[in-house]
Design a protein around this motif. Structure first.
Motif, PDB file in Angstrom:
ATOM      1  N   VAL A   1       0.864  -1.180   0.000  1.00 25.16           N
ATOM      2  CA  VAL A   1       0.000   0.000   0.000  1.00 25.16           C
ATOM      3  C   VAL A   1       0.899   1.229   0.000  1.00 25.16           C
ATOM      4  O   VAL A   1       1.783   1.368   0.851  1.00 25.16           O
ATOM      5  N   CYS A   2       0.650   2.108  -0.956  1.00 29.28           N
ATOM      6  CA  CYS A   2       1.464   3.304  -1.143  1.00 29.28           C
ATOM      7  C   CYS A   2       0.584   4.530  -0.932  1.00 29.28           C
ATOM      8  O   CYS A   2      -0.441   4.696  -1.605  1.00 29.28           O
ATOM      9  N   PHE A   3       0.963   5.394   0.002  1.00 30.58           N
ATOM     10  CA  PHE A   3       0.205   6.612   0.295  1.00 30.58           C
ATOM     11  C   PHE A   3       0.889   7.811  -0.364  1.00 30.58           C
ATOM     12  O   PHE A   3       2.114   7.971  -0.272  1.00 30.58           O
ATOM     13  N   VAL A   4       0.083   8.662  -1.006  1.00 33.37           N
ATOM     14  CA  VAL A   4       0.595   9.866  -1.654  1.00 33.37           C
ATOM     15  C   VAL A   4      -0.354  11.012  -1.336  1.00 33.37           C
ATOM     16  O   VAL A   4      -1.569  10.906  -1.559  1.00 33.37           O
ATOM     17  N   ASP A   5       0.166  12.124  -0.819  1.00 33.31           N
ATOM     18  CA  ASP A   5      -0.674  13.283  -0.546  1.00 33.31           C
ATOM     19  C   ASP A   5      -1.255  13.834  -1.838  1.00 33.31           C
ATOM     20  O   ASP A   5      -0.599  13.807  -2.895  1.00 33.31           O
ATOM     21  N   ALA A   6      -2.461  14.369  -1.772  1.00 33.50           N
ATOM     22  CA  ALA A   6      -3.175  14.804  -2.973  1.00 33.50           C
ATOM     23  C   ALA A   6      -2.967  16.271  -3.303  1.00 33.50           C
ATOM     24  O   ALA A   6      -3.592  16.784  -4.237  1.00 33.50           O
ATOM     25  N   ASP A   7      -2.083  16.973  -2.572  1.00 26.96           N
ATOM     26  CA  ASP A   7      -1.868  18.391  -2.846  1.00 26.96           C
ATOM     27  C   ASP A   7      -0.550  18.666  -3.549  1.00 26.96           C
ATOM     28  O   ASP A   7      -0.115  19.824  -3.640  1.00 26.96           O
ATOM     29  N   LEU A   8       0.107  17.633  -4.080  1.00 28.50           N
ATOM     30  CA  LEU A   8       1.402  17.822  -4.725  1.00 28.50           C
ATOM     31  C   LEU A   8       1.251  18.493  -6.085  1.00 28.50           C
ATOM     32  O   LEU A   8       0.329  18.197  -6.847  1.00 28.50           O
ATOM     33  N   ARG A   9       2.180  19.394  -6.383  1.00 24.28           N
ATOM     34  CA  ARG A   9       2.231  20.068  -7.685  1.00 24.28           C
ATOM     35  C   ARG A   9       3.432  19.548  -8.478  1.00 24.28           C
ATOM     36  O   ARG A   9       4.409  19.112  -7.911  1.00 24.28           O
ATOM     37  N   GLU A  10       3.311  19.605  -9.819  1.00 19.69           N
ATOM     38  CA  GLU A  10       4.371  19.108 -10.705  1.00 19.69           C
ATOM     39  C   GLU A  10       4.753  17.682 -10.301  1.00 19.69           C
ATOM     40  O   GLU A  10       5.925  17.334 -10.163  1.00 19.69           O
ATOM     41  N   PHE A  11       3.744  16.865 -10.138  1.00 25.12           N
ATOM     42  CA  PHE A  11       3.914  15.509  -9.610  1.00 25.12           C
ATOM     43  C   PHE A  11       4.674  14.623 -10.576  1.00 25.12           C
ATOM     44  O   PHE A  11       4.467  14.655 -11.790  1.00 25.12           O
ATOM     45  N   SER A  12       5.555  13.800 -10.019  1.00 27.94           N
ATOM     46  CA  SER A  12       6.318  12.821 -10.794  1.00 27.94           C
ATOM     47  C   SER A  12       5.955  11.413 -10.348  1.00 27.94           C
ATOM     48  O   SER A  12       5.790  11.153  -9.147  1.00 27.94           O
ATOM     49  N   ALA A  13       5.883  10.501 -11.301  1.00 29.96           N
ATOM     50  CA  ALA A  13       5.622   9.099 -10.980  1.00 29.96           C
ATOM     51  C   ALA A  13       6.740   8.489 -10.146  1.00 29.96           C
ATOM     52  O   ALA A  13       6.562   7.430  -9.539  1.00 29.96           O
ATOM     53  N   ASP A  14       7.900   9.161 -10.082  1.00 32.44           N
ATOM     54  CA  ASP A  14       9.001   8.692  -9.240  1.00 32.44           C
ATOM     55  C   ASP A  14       8.588   8.587  -7.776  1.00 32.44           C
ATOM     56  O   ASP A  14       9.156   7.786  -7.024  1.00 32.44           O
ATOM     57  N   PHE A  15       7.630   9.419  -7.358  1.00 29.39           N
ATOM     58  CA  PHE A  15       7.186   9.367  -5.972  1.00 29.39           C
ATOM     59  C   PHE A  15       6.595   8.000  -5.640  1.00 29.39           C
ATOM     60  O   PHE A  15       6.699   7.540  -4.508  1.00 29.39           O
ATOM     61  N   VAL A  16       5.967   7.373  -6.607  1.00 28.37           N
ATOM     62  CA  VAL A  16       5.379   6.049  -6.391  1.00 28.37           C
ATOM     63  C   VAL A  16       6.397   4.948  -6.656  1.00 28.37           C
ATOM     64  O   VAL A  16       6.653   4.104  -5.793  1.00 28.37           O
ATOM     65  N   SER A  17       7.004   4.955  -7.817  1.00 33.15           N
ATOM     66  CA  SER A  17       7.937   3.881  -8.155  1.00 33.15           C
ATOM     67  C   SER A  17       9.136   3.864  -7.211  1.00 33.15           C
ATOM     68  O   SER A  17       9.657   2.797  -6.864  1.00 33.15           O
ATOM     69  N   GLY A  18       9.540   5.056  -6.754  1.00 29.85           N
ATOM     70  CA  GLY A  18      10.688   5.126  -5.855  1.00 29.85           C
ATOM     71  C   GLY A  18      10.465   4.412  -4.538  1.00 29.85           C
ATOM     72  O   GLY A  18      11.309   3.642  -4.079  1.00 29.85           O
ATOM     73  N   ILE A  19       9.309   4.646  -3.915  1.00 30.00           N
ATOM     74  CA  ILE A  19       9.084   4.069  -2.586  1.00 30.00           C
ATOM     75  C   ILE A  19       8.526   2.652  -2.649  1.00 30.00           C
ATOM     76  O   ILE A  19       8.668   1.888  -1.694  1.00 30.00           O
ATOM     77  N   VAL A  20       7.941   2.288  -3.770  1.00 29.72           N
ATOM     78  CA  VAL A  20       7.491   0.903  -3.935  1.00 29.72           C
ATOM     79  C   VAL A  20       8.676  -0.011  -4.255  1.00 29.72           C
ATOM     80  O   VAL A  20       8.706  -1.184  -3.867  1.00 29.72           O
TER      81      VAL A  20
END
Length: 313
Positions: free
Chosen positions: A122-141
């Protein structure tokens, strides 16, 4: 810094570039990944985040994410419509475990999301991020797919404040980091202990209590350390995090909640007065405003009958 922490930093701190997508896909096999966005009045940003995840991590060529869920915690704007149109499954907080009345708070939403999702990770990501990159998900997964011993991964990043690099995360620097260094020095190596982007194995999350408010990040981190040990924790550098900053008074309430979460874990006691009084200037001088400090936590999800029944089915 403890020698143990220095060794941990060398062994359990990575960059997103260390694990290319093709390596993650090869390691994924039958493991399923759920991404959860807790959202409250985030119509300006939630759509772009959902779109990036779907376009870059949920395609036939790159099927890294199996499930993308936005949990709406009572938005009064078009958050739900925007997220749904972008391709997310949207679930209202109150529709999850309806027999138990929901309380306001980010941790409440994250806790309920375990019952609304099914992924092994389960991967949690805040919904207020700007200029979002998919790295935020792939990095921590990534480490959860390639390192069997790792169970909990936080994102680390630079947090600019206006034009000043590294000046975001004021509650982290003024409250969380001193608390961790003084009371849980083995967690002193985390760059962003309060960051809202982190991933964990479901088998760990379902064993942890969830503070209902802004103390959830500190609470999960401390409790994960106590349950699975330092070597099961990790962090990944994903670049720069841009988001909407809160005003000073909101940060004060957040700080009080985080302090209370730490206090509870230090002594398992209660605040004498779980409230915070702040002051606002009016035409007639300073006016006191008193706000409650979150004092409630949800039990480990595996203790909830509905969750246990679903897992047994």
């Amino acid at each position: 810094m403890l020698d143990e922490v220095e060794r941990w930093l060398a062994r359990r701190s990575w960059s997103v570039a260390d694990r290319p997508l093709d390596r993650l896909l090869a390691a994924k096999q039958d493991t399923t990944v759920s991404v959860v966005l807790p959202a409250l009045n985030e119509e300006a940003t939630v759509g772009e985040i959902v779109t990036v995840i779907r376009d870059e991590l949920m395609t036939e060529a790159v099927p890294l994410v199996d499930e993308l869920v936005v949990v709406d915690s009572g938005s009064t704007d078009r958050t739900a419509q925007v997220a749904r149109r972008a391709g997310a499954r949207v679930v209202h907080r109150d529709a999850i475990l309806p027999r138990l009345p929901a309380v306001p708070g980010k941790g409440e939403v994250l806790w309920r999301s375990l019952l609304a999702t099914g992924g092994d990770i389960v991967c949690f990501v805040d919904a207020d991020l700007r200029e979002f990159s998919a790295d935020f998900v792939s990095g921590i997964v990534g480490p959860l797919l390639t390192e069997p011993e790792v169970q909990f991964v936080k994102a680390m990043y630079d947090r600019p404040y206006g034009n000043e690099p590294g000046q975001g995360g004021r509650v982290t620097e003024l409250v969380a980091r001193p608390l961790l260094n003084l009371h849980w020095p083995r967690l002193a190596g985390f760059v962003q202990p309060l960051g809202g982007e982190y991933a964990a194995r479901r088998t760990l999350l379902e064993q942890l209590p969830f503070p209902v408010g802004y103390g959830v990040e500190l609470g999960l981190l401390v409790d994960a350390l106590n349950l699975v040990g330092m070597d099961a924790l990790a962090q990944v550098d994903v670049g720069t995090r841009l988001h909407r900053h809160q005003d000073g008074q909101a940060l004060g309430r957040m700080a009080a909640t985080i302090y209370r979460t730490a206090q509870l874990r230090l002594a398992r006691g209660h605040l004498v007065r779980p409230a915070l009084t702040q002051f606002e200037r009016s035409a007639h001088g300073f006016v006191p405003r008193t706000h409650p400090v979150d004092t409630e936590e949800r039990p480990p999800m595996r203790e909830i009958g509905e969750y246990a029944a679903r897992r047994a089915a």
